[in-house]
Motif scaffolding. Sequence first.
Motif, mmCIF file in Angstrom:
data_model
loop_
_atom_site.group_PDB
_atom_site.id
_atom_site.type_symbol
_atom_site.label_atom_id
_atom_site.label_comp_id
_atom_site.label_asym_id
_atom_site.label_seq_id
_atom_site.Cartn_x
_atom_site.Cartn_y
_atom_site.Cartn_z
ATOM 1 N N VAL A 115 4.946 -2.385 16.445
ATOM 2 C CA VAL A 115 5.482 -1.453 15.183
ATOM 3 C C VAL A 115 6.180 -3.125 14.522
ATOM 4 C CG1 VAL A 115 7.444 0.237 13.984
ATOM 5 C CG2 VAL A 115 5.535 0.510 15.853
ATOM 6 N N SER A 116 6.068 -3.727 13.167
ATOM 7 C CA SER A 116 6.150 -4.490 12.081
ATOM 8 C C SER A 116 7.244 -3.566 11.177
ATOM 9 C CB SER A 116 4.661 -5.436 11.890
ATOM 10 O OG SER A 116 4.145 -4.957 10.967
ATOM 11 N N ASP A 117 6.397 -2.547 10.491
ATOM 12 C CA ASP A 117 7.025 -1.992 9.040
ATOM 13 C C ASP A 117 6.959 -0.801 9.491
ATOM 14 O OD1 ASP A 117 7.403 -4.306 7.099
ATOM 15 O OD2 ASP A 117 5.028 -5.124 8.195
ATOM 16 N N THR A 118 8.057 -0.411 8.963
ATOM 17 C CA THR A 118 7.448 1.681 8.887
ATOM 18 C C THR A 118 8.423 2.000 7.427
ATOM 19 O OG1 THR A 118 9.580 1.483 9.706
ATOM 20 C CG2 THR A 118 8.374 2.337 11.550
ATOM 21 N N ILE A 119 8.025 2.887 6.655
ATOM 22 C CA ILE A 119 8.379 3.317 5.919
ATOM 23 C C ILE A 119 8.888 5.114 5.286
ATOM 24 C CG2 ILE A 119 8.213 1.272 4.013
ATOM 25 C CD1 ILE A 119 6.009 2.835 3.207
ATOM 26 N N SER A 124 13.004 2.718 4.371
ATOM 27 C CA SER A 124 12.469 1.655 4.644
ATOM 28 C C SER A 124 12.713 0.826 5.380
ATOM 29 C CB SER A 124 11.581 1.036 3.584
ATOM 30 O OG SER A 124 11.231 -0.203 3.482
ATOM 31 N N ASP A 125 12.488 0.586 6.850
ATOM 32 C CA ASP A 125 12.565 -0.920 7.480
ATOM 33 C C ASP A 125 11.366 -1.910 7.616
ATOM 34 O OD1 ASP A 125 13.750 -2.259 9.028
ATOM 35 O OD2 ASP A 125 12.776 -1.354 11.324
ATOM 36 N N SER A 126 11.113 -2.513 6.465
ATOM 37 C CA SER A 126 9.789 -2.749 5.770
ATOM 38 C C SER A 126 10.296 -4.276 5.395
ATOM 39 C CB SER A 126 8.916 -2.576 5.094
ATOM 40 O OG SER A 126 8.206 -2.934 4.608
ATOM 41 N N TYR A 127 9.876 -5.216 6.338
ATOM 42 C CA TYR A 127 10.165 -6.875 5.089
ATOM 43 C C TYR A 127 8.226 -7.522 5.015
ATOM 44 C CZ TYR A 127 14.214 -5.304 7.852
ATOM 45 O OH TYR A 127 15.676 -4.750 8.120
ATOM 46 N N GLU A 128 7.699 -7.109 5.385
ATOM 47 C CA GLU A 128 5.838 -7.606 5.129
ATOM 48 C C GLU A 128 5.142 -6.928 4.153
ATOM 49 O OE1 GLU A 128 4.215 -9.338 8.660
ATOM 50 O OE2 GLU A 128 6.012 -9.588 10.401
ATOM 51 N N SER A 156 4.330 0.434 -2.671
ATOM 52 C CA SER A 156 3.314 0.532 -2.245
ATOM 53 C C SER A 156 2.903 0.946 -2.167
ATOM 54 C CB SER A 156 2.870 -0.921 -3.398
ATOM 55 O OG SER A 156 2.966 -1.182 -4.682
ATOM 56 N N VAL A 157 3.457 0.762 -1.254
ATOM 57 C CA VAL A 157 2.929 1.373 0.273
ATOM 58 C C VAL A 157 3.028 2.636 0.561
ATOM 59 C CG1 VAL A 157 2.925 1.673 3.039
ATOM 60 C CG2 VAL A 157 2.767 -0.801 1.721
ATOM 61 N N ALA A 158 4.124 3.376 -0.411
ATOM 62 C CA ALA A 158 4.479 4.690 -0.326
ATOM 63 C C ALA A 158 3.367 5.252 -0.866
ATOM 64 C CB ALA A 158 5.855 4.933 -0.807
ATOM 65 N N ALA A 159 2.896 4.761 -2.154
ATOM 66 C CA ALA A 159 2.746 5.831 -2.827
ATOM 67 C C ALA A 159 0.831 5.419 -2.119
ATOM 68 C CB ALA A 159 2.134 5.150 -4.726
ATOM 69 N N ALA A 186 6.013 5.999 7.175
ATOM 70 C CA ALA A 186 3.679 5.108 7.555
ATOM 71 C C ALA A 186 4.457 4.237 8.155
ATOM 72 C CB ALA A 186 3.624 4.707 5.916
ATOM 73 N N VAL A 187 2.919 3.958 9.225
ATOM 74 C CA VAL A 187 4.008 2.697 9.848
ATOM 75 C C VAL A 187 2.866 1.666 10.182
ATOM 76 C CG1 VAL A 187 4.273 2.617 12.396
ATOM 77 C CG2 VAL A 187 4.898 4.612 11.770
ATOM 78 N N ARG A 188 3.365 0.549 10.478
ATOM 79 C CA ARG A 188 2.507 -0.545 10.352
ATOM 80 C C ARG A 188 2.284 -1.600 11.295
ATOM 81 N NH1 ARG A 188 3.240 -6.453 8.266
ATOM 82 N NH2 ARG A 188 1.164 -7.631 7.897
ATOM 83 N N GLY A 189 1.458 -1.773 12.151
ATOM 84 C CA GLY A 189 1.607 -2.638 12.897
ATOM 85 C C GLY A 189 0.322 -3.220 13.544
ATOM 86 N N ASP A 190 1.022 -4.672 14.208
ATOM 87 C CA ASP A 190 0.304 -5.358 14.461
ATOM 88 C C ASP A 190 -1.232 -5.097 15.189
ATOM 89 O OD1 ASP A 190 0.866 -5.724 16.683
ATOM 90 O OD2 ASP A 190 2.639 -7.545 16.760
#
Length: 125
Positions: free
Chosen positions: A20-24, A35-39, A44-47, A92-96
């Motif tokens: 997991v790299s980013d979460t909102i 947000s716990d997001s750096y990348e 924009s991702v929220a929308a 929303a969760v972004r993962g590698d």
Amino acid sequence: MSDEGLIQELKDLRERVLGVSDTIVATADGLLVASDSYEIHAESVAALAAAMLGLARRTTGEVGVGGLREVVTRAQSGHLIVYAIGEQALLAVRGDEGLDLDGLHVQSRSSVERLADLMSVDLDA
């Protein structure tokens, strides 16, 4: 609602699940809440995640498979998973590429419940 509590829950999820790299957290209409997001550009991702969630809700309703839990998008170099937090919000969760997707699904259930509590969102709605 405690922004610090929301952000801590997002950080905890990132630490509990490999990849997991980013979460909102956002509202269902696309406004960023925490947000716990750096990348990524969190606003924009929220929308976009809200749009994904809305379309998926409409589609699952049309095909009659019950209430929406999550939308999983797998891309060439990673994943974006959007979890419904009741009818009013989303995670929303972004993962590698190495994302532990099974582990995320297990851990996300409790995270969604805690986020709903922090936001006073009814999960049964």
